[in-house]
Design a protein around this motif. Sequence first.
Motif, short mmCIF file in Angstrom:
data_model
loop_
_atom_site.label_atom_id
_atom_site.label_comp_id
_atom_site.label_asym_id
_atom_site.label_seq_id
_atom_site.Cartn_x
_atom_site.Cartn_y
_atom_site.Cartn_z
N MET A 1 0.84 -1.20 0.00
CA MET A 1 0.00 0.00 0.00
C MET A 1 0.88 1.25 0.00
N SER A 3 2.28 4.57 0.98
CA SER A 3 2.06 5.32 2.19
C SER A 3 1.73 6.76 1.82
N HIS A 4 0.74 7.29 2.49
CA HIS A 4 0.31 8.63 2.18
C HIS A 4 0.79 9.59 3.25
N PRO A 5 1.25 10.72 2.83
CA PRO A 5 1.69 11.69 3.82
C PRO A 5 0.49 12.24 4.60
N GLU A 6 0.80 12.84 5.68
CA GLU A 6 -0.25 13.41 6.51
C GLU A 6 -0.88 14.60 5.80
N ILE A 7 -2.20 14.67 5.89
CA ILE A 7 -2.91 15.80 5.30
C ILE A 7 -3.35 16.68 6.45
N ILE A 8 -3.11 17.95 6.33
CA ILE A 8 -3.58 18.87 7.37
C ILE A 8 -4.58 19.82 6.74
N ILE B 100 -5.04 14.23 8.93
CA ILE B 100 -5.46 12.92 8.45
C ILE B 100 -4.23 12.16 8.01
N ARG B 101 -4.09 10.95 8.47
CA ARG B 101 -2.98 10.12 8.02
C ARG B 101 -3.52 8.96 7.22
N GLY B 102 -3.22 8.96 5.96
CA GLY B 102 -3.63 7.85 5.12
C GLY B 102 -4.60 8.26 4.06
N ARG B 103 -4.78 7.38 3.11
CA ARG B 103 -5.66 7.67 2.00
C ARG B 103 -7.11 7.53 2.45
N ASP B 179 -8.77 0.22 -1.44
CA ASP B 179 -7.78 -0.03 -0.41
C ASP B 179 -7.44 1.23 0.35
N GLU B 181 -6.88 3.66 3.52
CA GLU B 181 -6.55 3.46 4.93
C GLU B 181 -7.73 3.89 5.79
#
Lengths: 275, 417
Positions: A1, A3-8, B100-103, B179, B181
């Motif tokens: 998967m 990895s997605h960075p943190e969204i603020i 928010i952490r993740g998709r 998929d 998160e």
Amino acid sequence: MPSHPEIIIEAGKSEHHYWRDVWRYRELFYFLAWRDILVRYKQTAIGLAWALVRPLFTIIVFTLIFGRLARLPSEGAPYSALVLVGMIPWQFFASAVNEASLGLANKENIITKVYFPRIIIPISGVIVNLVELAVGLAMLAVLLAWQQVAVTLNMLFLPLILLPALLLTFGCAVWVSALSVRFRDFRQVVPFALQMGLYISPIAYSAAIIPERWRVWYALNPFTGIIEGLRWSVFASSPTPPLQELAISLGIATLATASGIAYFRSIEKRFAELL
Amino acid sequence: MSYAIQAESVGKSFILHHQRNRPNDSLRDALAGSLSHLGRSLLRREETDQTEEFWALKDISFEIRPGERIGLLGRNGAGKSTLLKILSRTLEPSTGRIRIRGRIASLLEVGTGFHPELTGRENIYFNGAMLGMSKAEIGRKFDEIVDFAEVEQFLDTPVKHYSSGMYVRLGFAVAAHIDPEILIVDEVLAVGDARFQKKCIGKMHEISEEGRTLLFVSHNMHSIMQLTQRALVLDRGQMVCDADTRDAVTKYLSADAGEDISLPLRAKVDWIDDVNFRWLRQETDIGFNKPLNFQFCFTTEQHTSRLVVTIGFINTIGALVLTCKAELDHLQAGPQQFRLSISDHHLTPGTYFVRLDLWGSDEHLLEQDNVCTVDLFSASTDDRLIQRIARRRGDKFGCYAPITLQILHASESHQHD
């Protein structure tokens, strides 16, 4: 998967990584454009041929009226080819801007539900019209061959001169798409302005018919530089390209794009509320 | 501490424009607006502004850990959708901050962005891309999506010819296969048949078991109870509860009950007055066959003999499935208050309308249908049959009691012939 960075998400702050997001969603350009092309030509009897029919009939009408009846000068070039060269960037511009005025409203169901950088919508709208631009260029090649116009080295500059046209179209499309969300009037203003533009730009005629003293003002229309530049590259009508006019066009196009993006981004977050 | 979503005092206000001052959505208004503003400031005349600020969400803070399954409860207009839209980044918050952490994949309406003219196949690609999948990813998941949605036969049919069920199935299938998160689901289960609902719930379970975070909004308490561990309750833009789902559901429902304090009931005789009957919702635990308590008050001007109270339970298809009876020999005149407890009712989870009857002194004193509604929920500790019934909205079942099955000798029973 992945990895997605943190969204603020923070009140009143613009997106931290807007252009990175645009890049992340880059495939959406393709998908939106692909969808629009599919939808546009699906369920029409002649499909993609529509991209040919529109410019073809415009050329026939303009050539008959301006070339045959009004006998406007064409500086040695075949009149039909002269008109087609003018029509190619204009048609591209006009249909892209016109669609931009409706684009966001038509995609309301997406905009109010899913996040992605909204600027993808006007950009992919411009991409869709590249198809018609390509069809127009192919038509031009056929017409030039038929009219036995000499092939010159100038023609190599054609893509370069189309660049300000692309930029201008993109800038105007971004402006118009944002404005028409904010002010409904733009859905009325745009078709009207485009109709005017068709006559005040040197499309159906050559800019040579404009009296000398008006030329400077006339060049403020960015399409003057673009169309005359294209004619220079196709017909080699004058020894030097209209550099001054092209510089003005490029300047206006850059300005329109930069300010358009800035305006678009300033109201983008409120789209879901405004629509 | 690790989190998937962290919200700090998030608020969202909308400006309500009243008739006089319409929003500046036409150019003339904007121009006229700025001119009149200029004029006003020149003349220094204060004008009452006809706008009003409305806070759809106010000071919402919470934290969701990765892998948690969270329910979001609240009545219409409580701010659930606004919160979800902020989380899915289609609305900008007016105050506060969210990390928010993740998709995130949000299913705010299934089939979002489906184009009616495009075929199922084309829409899968397009929808997937819009929800953030790459073309290669969609290609890999394509068969799985089609399988889940059960639309193989119609893949190359424009979705405008799809039934609404097929449409929803396809929409859910695409979103569930991103998929993500973090998956945000809003009311999908309201559509689709029972079998597909079950499949969706199964898929959501699967997603959460893989350690993904689920945020689930529904008015269906059964699915909330089944799917989530913790729930947030919103009321008029504010968070009123953040607790274990069971407690949150109870709190949500009892807050509801507190509001609809039943209208005073009318007796059939004039010497009985001030009749009031109420289900004590907050005293009822969640789960099968938990005691039901009611409060019953009235004032009688006469001494009454041989008092009989019956409470009937009518299911959603109108069948009287259970009647409970209480008796009292004598009742003095004056105000009366009773507490009625039904312990072994065996009602399956579902919704029941309560009917109340009162007899006394050989007269039918009160007869009233629909005095209140009772909603019963199953708990995860209940036996599997009950849970299955609850999931299928078991209102039709009424009471359920186990049978003691005794096997007799077959040869003996045949000897009669």
